[in-house]
Design a protein around this motif. Structure first.
Motif, PDB file in Angstrom:
ATOM      1  N   LYS A 207      50.613 153.426  46.560  1.00 17.47           N
ATOM      2  CA  LYS A 207      50.415 151.884  46.149  1.00 17.47           C
ATOM      3  C   LYS A 207      50.143 151.923  44.771  1.00 17.47           C
ATOM      4  O   LYS A 207      48.983 151.932  44.202  1.00 17.47           O
ATOM      5  CB  LYS A 207      49.220 151.507  47.039  1.00 17.47           C
ATOM      6  CG  LYS A 207      49.324 151.535  48.389  1.00 17.47           C
ATOM      7  CD  LYS A 207      50.361 150.695  49.117  1.00 17.47           C
ATOM      8  CE  LYS A 207      50.426 151.156  50.507  1.00 17.47           C
ATOM      9  NZ  LYS A 207      51.666 150.714  51.317  1.00 17.47           N
ATOM     10  N   GLU A 208      51.324 151.500  43.926  1.00 11.56           N
ATOM     11  CA  GLU A 208      51.173 151.469  42.466  1.00 11.56           C
ATOM     12  C   GLU A 208      52.052 150.643  42.093  1.00 11.56           C
ATOM     13  O   GLU A 208      53.067 150.445  42.214  1.00 11.56           O
ATOM     14  CB  GLU A 208      51.471 152.851  41.876  1.00 11.56           C
ATOM     15  CG  GLU A 208      51.410 152.903  40.362  1.00 11.56           C
ATOM     16  CD  GLU A 208      50.302 152.459  39.425  1.00 11.56           C
ATOM     17  OE1 GLU A 208      50.411 151.454  39.052  1.00 11.56           O
ATOM     18  OE2 GLU A 208      49.313 152.983  39.895  1.00 11.56           O
ATOM     19  N   ARG A 214      54.676 154.385  38.526  1.00  9.96           N
ATOM     20  CA  ARG A 214      54.893 154.860  39.866  1.00  9.96           C
ATOM     21  C   ARG A 214      55.867 155.939  39.960  1.00  9.96           C
ATOM     22  O   ARG A 214      56.015 156.819  40.524  1.00  9.96           O
ATOM     23  CB  ARG A 214      55.358 153.659  40.650  1.00  9.96           C
ATOM     24  CG  ARG A 214      55.684 153.935  42.426  1.00  9.96           C
ATOM     25  CD  ARG A 214      55.762 152.560  43.027  1.00  9.96           C
ATOM     26  NE  ARG A 214      57.195 151.836  42.712  1.00  9.96           N
ATOM     27  CZ  ARG A 214      57.055 150.891  42.138  1.00  9.96           C
ATOM     28  NH1 ARG A 214      55.974 150.311  41.929  1.00  9.96           N
ATOM     29  NH2 ARG A 214      58.146 150.120  41.705  1.00  9.96           N
TER      30      ARG A 214
END
Length: 230
Positions: A207-208, A214
């Motif tokens: 979750k970025e 990411r």
């Protein structure tokens, strides 16, 4: 003429039963054939996805190593004028292989505080007892730097087989050793088949929101090094 009159005629119930069996057998065969086709299709798609992931991982790894190389310019070069106190620290440190340590060479910047280095050396010695063994002949170099201007706590150069760590953040040492075990000991273990499903699951769970970060975190060697820290 052929005495057909003497041949017994088929019983209608036997005929119907045989026909049902044939239809049932055909249905089973078609179902099995369809199942094999589905399995083959799924396997082909899985192989294609795996090949695509392998290609993406290879390209991501390549870009990551190129970025590391360009951002670490000078970090892994010998300092020209180490002072006498730091020369003695380098000769006496327990981290160098000549004194029983894991590193072929230890270099300490002149601006590294001796007391800070003593704490760092103690922490590394404790950690090393829990890490996998360093194979003979593959001992990395260790460079103790202040890496503030490089926006990093630690760096690893695969082409130099060298770890650089900021003495003020010794926890980065484990991460960089993760890169060492990946690239040097495991011969790019993070790109191999055994790691691919882990890489895929990691990327799916990450979750970025920032796309650039990411992409960085989903580089296989970064995934492995973070797993190694844990």
């Amino acid at each position: 003429r052929y005495c057909t009159e003497s041949l017994p005629g088929p019983n209608i119930y036997q005929t119907r039963s045989s026909l049902v069996e044939v239809i049932a057998d055909r249905a089973v065969h078609e179902k099995a054939s369809h199942s094999r086709t589905q399995t083959s299709t799924v396997e082909a798609l899985a192989a294609m996805e795996d090949a695509q992931l392998e290609g993406r991982n290879f390209q991501a790894q390549k870009k990551h190593l190129q970025r590391t190389r360009s951002s670490s310019a000078g970090v892994f070069d010998d300092k020209k004028y180490p002072d006498k106190a730091h020369q003695e620290m380098m000769a006496e440190t327990c981290l160098v292989s000549s004194n029983g340590g894991a590193f072929s060479k230890v270099e300490i910047d002149n601006d590294v505080d001796p007391a800070e280095y003593a704490d760092f050396e103690k922490a590394v010695a404790e950690v090393d007892s829990k890490l996998p063994a360093v194979p003979a002949g593959r001992n990395p170099e260790l460079r103790i730097r202040k890496l503030g201007r490089h926006n990093a706590r630690g760096l690893f150069a695969a082409d130099r087989n060298a770890v650089a760590v900021d003495v003020r953040t010794s926890e980065a040492y484990i991460h960089e050793m993760g890169h060492y075990y990946d690239h040097i000991v495991g011969e790019n273990a993070s790109l191999k088949q055994d790691f691919r499903s882990i890489s895929r699951d990691y990327a799916a769970a990450l979750k970025e929101p920032d796309s650039k970060r990411r992409q960085y975190l989903n580089t296989p060697t970064e995934q492995l090094a973070r797993g190694f820290e844990v």
